[in-house]
Motif scaffolding. Structure first.
Motif, PDB file in Angstrom:
ATOM      1  N   UNK A   1       2.744 -45.375 -92.773  1.00  0.00           N
ATOM      2  CA  UNK A   1       3.581 -46.565 -92.792  1.00  0.00           C
ATOM      3  C   UNK A   1       3.063 -47.614 -93.753  1.00  0.00           C
ATOM      4  N   UNK A   2       1.742 -47.803 -93.765  1.00  0.00           N
ATOM      5  CA  UNK A   2       1.150 -48.786 -94.671  1.00  0.00           C
ATOM      6  C   UNK A   2       1.284 -48.341 -96.119  1.00  0.00           C
ATOM      7  N   UNK A   3       1.139 -47.040 -96.379  1.00  0.00           N
ATOM      8  CA  UNK A   3       1.301 -46.537 -97.748  1.00  0.00           C
ATOM      9  C   UNK A   3       2.701 -46.824 -98.271  1.00  0.00           C
ATOM     10  N   UNK A   4       3.709 -46.575 -97.442  1.00  0.00           N
ATOM     11  CA  UNK A   4       5.084 -46.839 -97.873  1.00  0.00           C
ATOM     12  C   UNK A   4       5.332 -48.338 -98.020  1.00  0.00           C
ATOM     13  N   UNK A   5       4.721 -49.122 -97.136  1.00  0.00           N
ATOM     14  CA  UNK A   5       4.882 -50.573 -97.220  1.00  0.00           C
ATOM     15  C   UNK A   5       4.253 -51.117 -98.504  1.00  0.00           C
TER      16      UNK A   5
ATOM     17  N   UNK B   1      -8.349 -45.927 -92.524  1.00  0.00           N
ATOM     18  CA  UNK B   1      -7.155 -45.128 -92.815  1.00  0.00           C
ATOM     19  C   UNK B   1      -5.971 -45.984 -93.263  1.00  0.00           C
ATOM     20  N   UNK B   2      -5.654 -47.103 -92.587  1.00  0.00           N
ATOM     21  CA  UNK B   2      -4.590 -47.948 -93.137  1.00  0.00           C
ATOM     22  C   UNK B   2      -4.925 -48.475 -94.529  1.00  0.00           C
ATOM     23  N   UNK B   3      -6.232 -48.640 -94.814  1.00  0.00           N
ATOM     24  CA  UNK B   3      -6.628 -49.107 -96.142  1.00  0.00           C
ATOM     25  C   UNK B   3      -6.284 -48.081 -97.220  1.00  0.00           C
ATOM     26  N   UNK B   4      -6.328 -46.810 -96.845  1.00  0.00           N
ATOM     27  CA  UNK B   4      -5.993 -45.766 -97.813  1.00  0.00           C
ATOM     28  C   UNK B   4      -4.534 -45.867 -98.215  1.00  0.00           C
ATOM     29  N   UNK B   5      -3.733 -46.515 -97.379  1.00  0.00           N
ATOM     30  CA  UNK B   5      -2.350 -46.751 -97.755  1.00  0.00           C
ATOM     31  C   UNK B   5      -2.219 -47.543 -99.040  1.00  0.00           C
ATOM     32  N   UNK B   6      -3.220 -48.373 -99.355  1.00  0.00           N
ATOM     33  CA  UNK B   6      -3.158 -49.176-100.581  1.00  0.00           C
ATOM     34  C   UNK B   6      -3.217 -48.313-101.847  1.00  0.00           C
TER      35      UNK B   6
ATOM     36  N   UNK C   1       5.228 -58.006 -95.315  1.00  0.00           N
ATOM     37  CA  UNK C   1       3.857 -57.528 -95.512  1.00  0.00           C
ATOM     38  C   UNK C   1       2.869 -58.396 -94.742  1.00  0.00           C
ATOM     39  N   UNK C   2       3.228 -59.681 -94.555  1.00  0.00           N
ATOM     40  CA  UNK C   2       2.365 -60.562 -93.785  1.00  0.00           C
ATOM     41  C   UNK C   2       2.142 -60.087 -92.369  1.00  0.00           C
ATOM     42  N   UNK C   3       3.090 -59.377 -91.811  1.00  0.00           N
ATOM     43  CA  UNK C   3       2.923 -58.852 -90.458  1.00  0.00           C
ATOM     44  C   UNK C   3       2.513 -57.394 -90.409  1.00  0.00           C
ATOM     45  N   UNK C   4       2.620 -56.695 -91.533  1.00  0.00           N
ATOM     46  CA  UNK C   4       2.387 -55.254 -91.554  1.00  0.00           C
ATOM     47  C   UNK C   4       0.920 -54.870 -91.437  1.00  0.00           C
ATOM     48  N   UNK C   5       0.114 -55.313 -92.385  1.00  0.00           N
ATOM     49  CA  UNK C   5      -1.261 -54.816 -92.459  1.00  0.00           C
ATOM     50  C   UNK C   5      -2.063 -55.179 -91.217  1.00  0.00           C
ATOM     51  N   UNK C   6      -1.937 -56.429 -90.770  1.00  0.00           N
ATOM     52  CA  UNK C   6      -2.681 -56.841 -89.589  1.00  0.00           C
ATOM     53  C   UNK C   6      -2.328 -56.013 -88.367  1.00  0.00           C
ATOM     54  N   UNK C   7      -1.045 -55.703 -88.210  1.00  0.00           N
ATOM     55  CA  UNK C   7      -0.628 -54.898 -87.076  1.00  0.00           C
ATOM     56  C   UNK C   7      -1.111 -53.465 -87.174  1.00  0.00           C
ATOM     57  N   UNK C   8      -1.037 -52.880 -88.377  1.00  0.00           N
ATOM     58  CA  UNK C   8      -1.464 -51.490 -88.562  1.00  0.00           C
ATOM     59  C   UNK C   8      -2.958 -51.337 -88.297  1.00  0.00           C
ATOM     60  N   UNK C   9      -3.746 -52.263 -88.827  1.00  0.00           N
ATOM     61  CA  UNK C   9      -5.193 -52.213 -88.610  1.00  0.00           C
ATOM     62  C   UNK C   9      -5.527 -52.427 -87.137  1.00  0.00           C
ATOM     63  N   UNK C  10      -4.886 -53.416 -86.532  1.00  0.00           N
ATOM     64  CA  UNK C  10      -5.156 -53.710 -85.126  1.00  0.00           C
ATOM     65  C   UNK C  10      -4.825 -52.522 -84.234  1.00  0.00           C
TER      66      UNK C  10
END
Length: 435
Positions: free
Chosen positions: A25-29, A160-165, A134-143
């Motif tokens: 999800x983060x990669x697509x975001x 793992x969410x960081x690999x989305x970058x 995006x302001x709500x995406x990364x924080x939620x995915x990491x949390x």
């Protein structure tokens, strides 16, 4: 002050499923979000912010790029509030839908020649909506990933969410690399739109994955045992403002440095140095591919040495490489340019790899979504102006790259300080502190 040990049972299979869904999800975001940065470097300045002075057009395009970052803290507050009250999972379904729809609409937007001043205004408005999502995406995915992870493996799960970058970079730069092979007339008229329109079908993949994961067991346990904060953002700044500042500093090089070495460097290389756009995009592709391994390695280091220490070391390493990176780019040698971009991005990816686990360790569960989202997005808001600041510094210094290298150096040292203070302020991962 009370301390509640987390007794919520976390199944390893569920933890892996959640982490994978967060990654995809983060990669697509990030794919959706990074498309704008690449387009701002090579197409928006000509088609949406057309002026007689190319430098002014570039500055205008980067200014619209920065607006999305200004909107990110708003998204952090809104979705942090919802995430700390109604749950992490629901918010992530909303954020990925919002940004994908907005990105697809950008691909349909007429240019300046067709609708005049409405074109840059509408484009900027859509960028604002991207920023909110995006302001709500990364924080939620990491949390969500951290709260499903075994306590002793939070570093690797948060990575793992960081690999989305980098995967988002590979997808966005790869898409533009392919359409950049089209004749200039075809690229300007319809080719650049194709990567944006791809956001529509990719949304279906993200929604399918995210609907399959459950809510954070740690969050559900806290809700069952304690009252929720009425306004999480207010309580956050009242009780944990120091941790917010630490989070902003620790995130700075991973976000601002990244955009300096991608968005700005693409523009600098193709505009000031006369290098082919395809070479600059290829450099970001190589860097992103290597970055995946760096992020995995960084997550493992976090579990062994602590996220704060790894952030400190990564910031110092990034500072040491700031000037050599630009010296190599200035040679105009294609091999050295690719090595420089790859080396620079992967140095700053070390603190970026651990920023998720570090920020999560700074805040209690009932404020964690808000704390992670707001601190990272305040850093993102500052970082959004980095390409614009770098362009202004380049002009002020007579097109000398030492000015932009100095900017990268400053960002890296601030992050090193964030890692140092973050290590001291981090909470133990084997217990969840409520107040």
């Amino acid at each position: 002050m009370t301390e509640t040990a987390s007794t919520a049972r976390i199944e390893p299979a569920e933890a892996r499923k959640v982490a994978f869904a967060a990654f995809v999800g983060t990669a697509l975001e990030w794919y959706d979000y990074f498309l704008y940065g690449t387009a701002a470097s090579i197409v928006f300045d000509r088609l949406y912010f057309a002026t007689e002075d190319p430098a002014v057009a570039t500055l205008a395009a980067f200014a619209s790029f920065a607006v999305g970052f200004v909107a990110r803290p708003l998204g952090g507050v809104v979705f942090g509030h919802l995430g700390d009250r109604i749950g992490r999972r629901r918010c992530l379904l909303i954020t990925v839908t919002l940004i994908s729809v907005v990105t697809g609409v950008i691909g349909l937007l007429p240019d300046f020649v067709t609708i005049g001043l409405a074109a840059p205004l509408l484009l900027t408005a859509l960028r604002v909506l991207q920023g909110v999502a995006v302001g709500g995406e990364w924080g939620g995915a990491v949390t969500l990933a951290v709260e499903h992870a075994p306590p002793e493996q939070r570093g690797r799960f948060a990575a793992l969410p960081q690999i989305g970058s980098p995967v988002g970079t590979l997808l966005s730069s790869g898409g533009f690399y392919l359409v950049a092979m089209l004749p200039d007339e075809s690229f300007d008229s319809w080719g650049w739109r194709l990567p944006f329109l791809a956001a529509f079908p990719l949304l279906g993949v993200a929604l399918w994955l995210r609907r399959r994961v459950g809510e954070s067991p740690v969050f559900e346990q806290v809700l069952a045992e304690h009252d929720r904060a009425s306004v999480p953002a207010v309580e956050l700044f009242r009780t944990a403002w120091r941790q917010v500042l630490i989070g902003v500093a620790a995130s700075l090089i991973g976000i601002g440095g990244f955009y300096l070495l991608t968005t700005f460097v693409i523009s600098y290389g193709s505009g000031q140095l006369g290098l082919p756009k395809s070479l600059m995009l290829a450099a970001t592709l190589v860097a992103a591919a290597v970055e995946v391994l760096t992020l995995i390695f960084g997550g493992r280091l976090a579990d062994r040495f602590s996220p704060g220490k790894v952030c400190l070391w990564g910031g110092v390493l990034s500072a040491a490489m700031a000037f050599p990176v630009f010296w190599m780019i200035d040679t105009r040698n294609p091999v050295l340019v690719i090595i420089a971009v790859t080396l620079g991005i992967n140095c700053l990816s070390i603190p970026y790899a651990v920023s998720g686990s570090l920020l999560a360790s700074l805040f209690p569960v009932h404020l964690r979504y808000s704390g992670v989202a707001i601190s990272s997005n305040l850093s993102g808001m500052i970082s959004g102006f980095v390409p614009l600041i770098a362009s202004a510094l380049l002009i002020a210094s007579g097109q000398e790259s030492w000015s932009t290298a100095a900017l990268l150096l400053v960002l890296a040292l601030i992050t090193a300080a964030g890692g140092l203070f973050g290590h001291r302020a981090a909470r133990t991962p084997t217990a969840e502190v409520l107040t």
